[in-house]
Write an enzyme that holds these catalytic residues in place. Structure first.
Site: not given
Ligand code: NOJ
Length: 925
Positions: A499, A502, A575
């Site tokens: 995660d 980017e 998200d």
């Molecule tokens: C951002 C991610 O997109 C999300 O899925 C994750 O739960 C959070 N970071 C925390 O790690």
């Protein structure tokens, strides 16, 4: 934005809180403005500089005013791709070339001069069907096929190439006097200063796609399937960014980028792949605008021949542009896969359902949720742990209070054939007492800042350093951290989620890494920004592969991606928000990814941010069950939403959606095998299957799963009816819920309840399913196969089933696979081998065949409930009589074998099922 995500409610989880203002608009992007506003350039070439080799042609270009000289290379592959590359002829220093994205050495064809004149030359290759017309003054390149123009490069002289300058020589440059305005050597956005070590280095080119007025691709944007005309809106921005609760209907760059655009018109699909990893903007202009034609009947030609103009603008690097000539969509997918690789074949478990939450609190919580699935009869395969499972956001560690026995937890899950996925982000907490941090620092594995010190930014753990995955040494070091001996508490049933790659830097410009940070080899971050996440994914892939000694297929989910990420695993759309608009947009987002090779993709089911109401949750499960990667996920601060927390009706609707997904897994797995070997995406826009029907070109609320199933998930609240567009005047469509048959080329008003998931099987197809669904994909394998045979108007049907062990590379290394073809002709269903190289011995049984469409046959079969006799013949063995039972309750026609230890319709040998006397099989069926 469709919903106001209030900054305050997420203050504690999202830094900054100022949301969208932190991101640049087109006008804030100085290199883009420079190119957009510039007068046209004048590049010239001459025949004397043309060199033909057995790998293509090269030519020198010279810009009239600046006298900058470029080297142009034109190459063509046998598979129908033209590669056009431009670099400086005599650079003061080398420019960045993207490596690791293209797979292997491409095989080029020799180009021949077809004819020449003083001002142009016509080149051709292979059988001479395609021609390349190179005009010298000014330079243009036109590609045609059988005299039909397909694409012209540099039609409006917008070719742009900022040659690198020697900083000393360039100090006399007048722009240096007001360099901040020009943004050539330094640029400021909000409080962030970007010092450009190489000065201006942007590149760009325009091209016209002739006859096309529909284009697709260029993910990742939360936008329509058909690319918008950007003359009056923001350009498509390809710049990987962490955008919490991103806007929908926006061209802002999201987590990943694939600089690949497809254009489609009746009779031809083409593609343009722009291999550049720096920030890129793409402008699209339709002439005329689409829409007007879309209601016209298929095949009807409009009066004006349309054209789409596309302009690519990148901040740095070189021009490396691939034109994929199709002519079919399937050929474009395959041409693209030959460049960047095929979709990895996922381990079977990863096609099941995944349960995630930020966070499952502790081991007891995980076990309870796991047990909840069994208690409520909902199959699932994987439970996920987010950042809170670690010791203070130090990845590869565990919070010893919450997860004291992680290996035992994994064994507990593994006993039920379930897996654990843990998160591993690219930032490393600065902690001199943490051996992993020290090792990374000493090993030189971190990205540097422009002063040459280790770059520091903030993320979940606070002050952090960022691993430099662009270095193969760092990737191998990272891969070693995933070995069972290094990663304490990990077992073979643990898989990984990358995660924030980017990368997300909370205190960085646009919440990412400054462009002037420095990577291995001295390359500025601006050169390879869009590759950062791809490289982390690659390192994790290497780690999991090495962990198993190269035998097991890794599973890794990554948020960031680039062209080629399909070789490494799955991606998801980040998200999203729990509203109907985000559910709706998930479909075009996933279709765009699928068209551009990233085919194992999904969106957080239920919506990550905020709380879905029960109806939305049910509809999201139903939609997610029909998407390639199927994971429920929710943010910290949202309410718990395991499927059984909203009352029996909701639990039952979700159970049925998930169970249907499991039953359909033989089909999904077969489609992924097809993606892996021939690049056809498992989910496809309707135009891919109905390429000549212009009314399909913009459909984005329904799509095809493979060639056989048309799905139209319900994405609106409170509806009692949905409109389903059934394509093809020659087609028959069978409602899989009721077996009702509908003719194509119509819009159906379909009544729906909360439990209805509109899925239609196309006549002429065979879809394999499992009879039951089990509690996990491993359990699922105990259930026999059912074939759903949907007849076309001639009574025919075809389909495939792919089987292997579901987890290892034996299918590849030892040919341990089995591909069967089922063909229904003249009332006779034949099960034959579709690839005789496969040697996988499966004890799977086809124990039931459901035939849809007998009523549409002219000669109606006479059927009564009761026992029928059929003959099953095995390849090389005598015919054996088998009793099948016709069960009227199971649908229009279903044969159920007797499960009595007698002969079963084994999959392995060539099997023919036909009626008992075989004299008139059609009538007997
Ligand atoms: C951002 C991610 O997109 C999300 O899925 C994750 O739960 C959070 N970071 C925390 O790690």
């Amino acid at each position: 934005m469709e919903v106001n995500v209030s900054a305050e409610s997420f203050e504690s989880i999202v830094p900054g809180g100022e949301f969208q203002e932190k991101y640049k608009k087109n006008n804030d992007i100085i290199f883009y403005r420079r190119q957009r506003d510039q007068a046209v350039s004048q590049y010239f070439a001459s025949f004397e500089t043309l060199v033909l080799t057995d790998r293509g042609a090269s030519l020198e270009l010279c810009e009239q005013d600046s006298q900058d000289r470029l080297c142009l290379q034109i190459r063509a592959t046998q598979s129908g791709t033209v590669r056009v590359s431009l670099d400086e002829l005599q650079p003061v220093k080398p420019r960045y070339h993207v490596s690791d994205v293209l797979v292997g050495e491409l095989r080029y064809e020799p180009l021949r001069v077809h004819w020449k004149r003083e001002d142009c030359v016509c080149l051709t290759w292979g059988l001479g069907q395609y021609k390349l017309l190179v005009s010298f003054s000014p330079f243009k390149l036109e590609i045609s096929c059988d005299e039909e123009e397909i694409v012209t490069l540099n039609p409006e002289n917008k070719l742009y190439f900022e040659t690198l300058q020697d900083p000393i020589r360039s100090s006399s440059d007048s722009c240096q006097n007001d360099e901040n305005r020009c943004g050539l050597w330094k640029e400021t956005f909000r409080q962030f200063e970007d010092i450009k070590a190489n000065g201006p280095s942007s590149v760009g080119m325009d091209l016209s796609l002739h006859g096309f007025n529909h284009t697709y691709g260029l993910p990742e944007h939360a936008d329509t399937l058909v690319l918008k005309d950007t003359s009056v809106t923001e350009a498509y921005r390809l710049y990987n960014l962490d955008v919490f609760g991103y806007d929908i209907n926006s061209r802002l760059g999201l987590y990943g980028s694939v600089p690949f655009l497809l254009a489609h018109k009746p009779e031809r699909t083409a593609g343009v792949f722009w291999l550049n990893a720096s920030e890129t903007l793409v402008d699209v202009k339709y002439n005329p605008e689409p829409n007007e034609d879309e209601d016209e009947p298929p095949g009807k030609k409009s009066k004006v021949s349309p054209q789409t103009d596309v302009r690519w603008i990148s901040e740095s690097g070189t021009i490396d542009c691939f034109i994929l000539l199709g002519p079919t969509a399937a050929q474009v997918f395959s041409q693209y896969a030959q460049l960047t690789g095929y979709q990895a074949l996922p381990p079977l478990f990863s096609l099941g359902y995944h349960q995630c939450r930020w966070n499952y609190e502790d081991e007891a919580d995980v076990k309870e949720v796991d047990a909840g699935f069994d208690l409520h009869g909902i199959p699932y395969d994987v439970i996920w742990l987010d950042i809170e499972h670690t010791n203070g956001k130090r990845y590869f560690t565990w919070d010893s209070k919450l997860f004291p026995n992680p290996a035992e937890l994994q064994h507990h899950l593994q006993k039920k054939n379930r897996k654990l996925v843990v998160i591993s982000d690219p930032h490393i907490k600065i902690d001199p007492d943490w051996p992993l941090y020290c090792e990374a620092k000493e090993g030189g594995h971190f990205v540097k800042n422009r002063e040459g010190a280790v770059y520091e930014g903030t993320c979940w753990p606070g002050e952090s350093c960022y691993l430099d995955f662009s270095s193969s040494k760092t990737r191998s070091w990272y891969a070693r951290q995933l070995s069972l001996s290094k990663y304490e508490g990990s077992t073979e049933s643990l898989f990984v989620w990358n995660d924030m790659n980017e990368p997300s830097v909370f205190n960085g410009p646009e919440q990412t890494m400054p462009k002037d940070a420095v990577h291995h080899g001295g390359w500025e971050h601006r050169e390879l920004h869009n590759l950062y996440g791809f490289y982390q994914h690659m390192a994790t892939f290497e780690g999991l592969l090495t962990r198993s000694g190269g035998t097991e297929r890794p599973f890794i989910l990554s948020r960031s991606f680039f062209a080629g990420s399909q070789r490494l695993g799955a991606i998801w759309t980040g998200d999203n928000v729990a509203t109907w608009g985000y559910l709706k947009i998930s479909i075009p987002m996933l279709l765009s990814l699928s068209l551009t090779g990233v085919q194992f993709c999904g969106a957080d089911v239920g919506g990550f941010v905020q709380d879905p109401d029960p109806e939305l949750l049910v509809r999201w499960y139903q939609a997610g069950a029909l998407q390639p990667f199927f994971r429920g996920h929710s943010a910290k601060m949202t309410k718990r939403r395991e499927p059984w927390l909203f009352g029996d009706d909701v639990t039952s609707a979700i159970r049925s959606a998930v169970q249907d997904r499991y039953r359909l897994l033989p089909y999904w797995y077969t489609l992924f095998h097809q993606a892996h070997t021939s690049a056809l995406p498992p989910i496809r826009p309707l135009w891919v299957e109905f390429p000549n029907d212009t009314r399909m070109f913009a459909v984005e609320n329904q799509y095809m799963i493979g060639g056989a199933l048309l799905v139209c998930p319900v994405t609106d609240p409170g509806v009692t009816e949905v409109k389903v567009l059934l394509p093809g005047s020659d087609e028959l469509w069978y409602d899989t819920n009721t077996a009702a048959v509908h003719k194509g080329a119509r819009t159906l008003d379909l009544p729906v309840t909360l439990n209805t998931v509109p899925v239609f099987q196309r006549g002429g197809t065979v879809v394999p399913r499992r009879e039951g669904c089990g509690s996990s994909t491993a359990d699922l394998q105990q259930h026999p196969i059912t074939l759903s045979v949907a007849l076309d108007s001639k009574g025919n049907a075809d389909g495939f089933l792919y089987l292997d062990d579901g987890h290892s590379f034996n299918y590849r290394d030892q040919m341990q696979f089995c591909l069967r073809r089922f063909t229904m002709r003249a009332g006779r269903l034949v099960n034959s081998c579709a690839d005789d190289q496969g040697s996988f011995v499966s004890d799977d049984k086809v124990e039931s065949v459901v035939i849809l469409g007998l009523n549409s046959l002219k000669r109606k079969p006479k059927l009564k409930s009761g026992v029928k006799r059929a003959k099953v013949s095995f390849c090389g063995a005598p015919k054996t009589a088998v009793t099948f039972e016709f069960d009227a309750k199971r649908g229009p026609l279903s044969f159920v074998s007797p499960y009595n230890g007698g002969t079963r319709a084994q999959l392995l040998p060539n099997t023919h099922c036909s009626s008992a006397n075989g004299s008139n099989p059609k009538r007997r069926l």
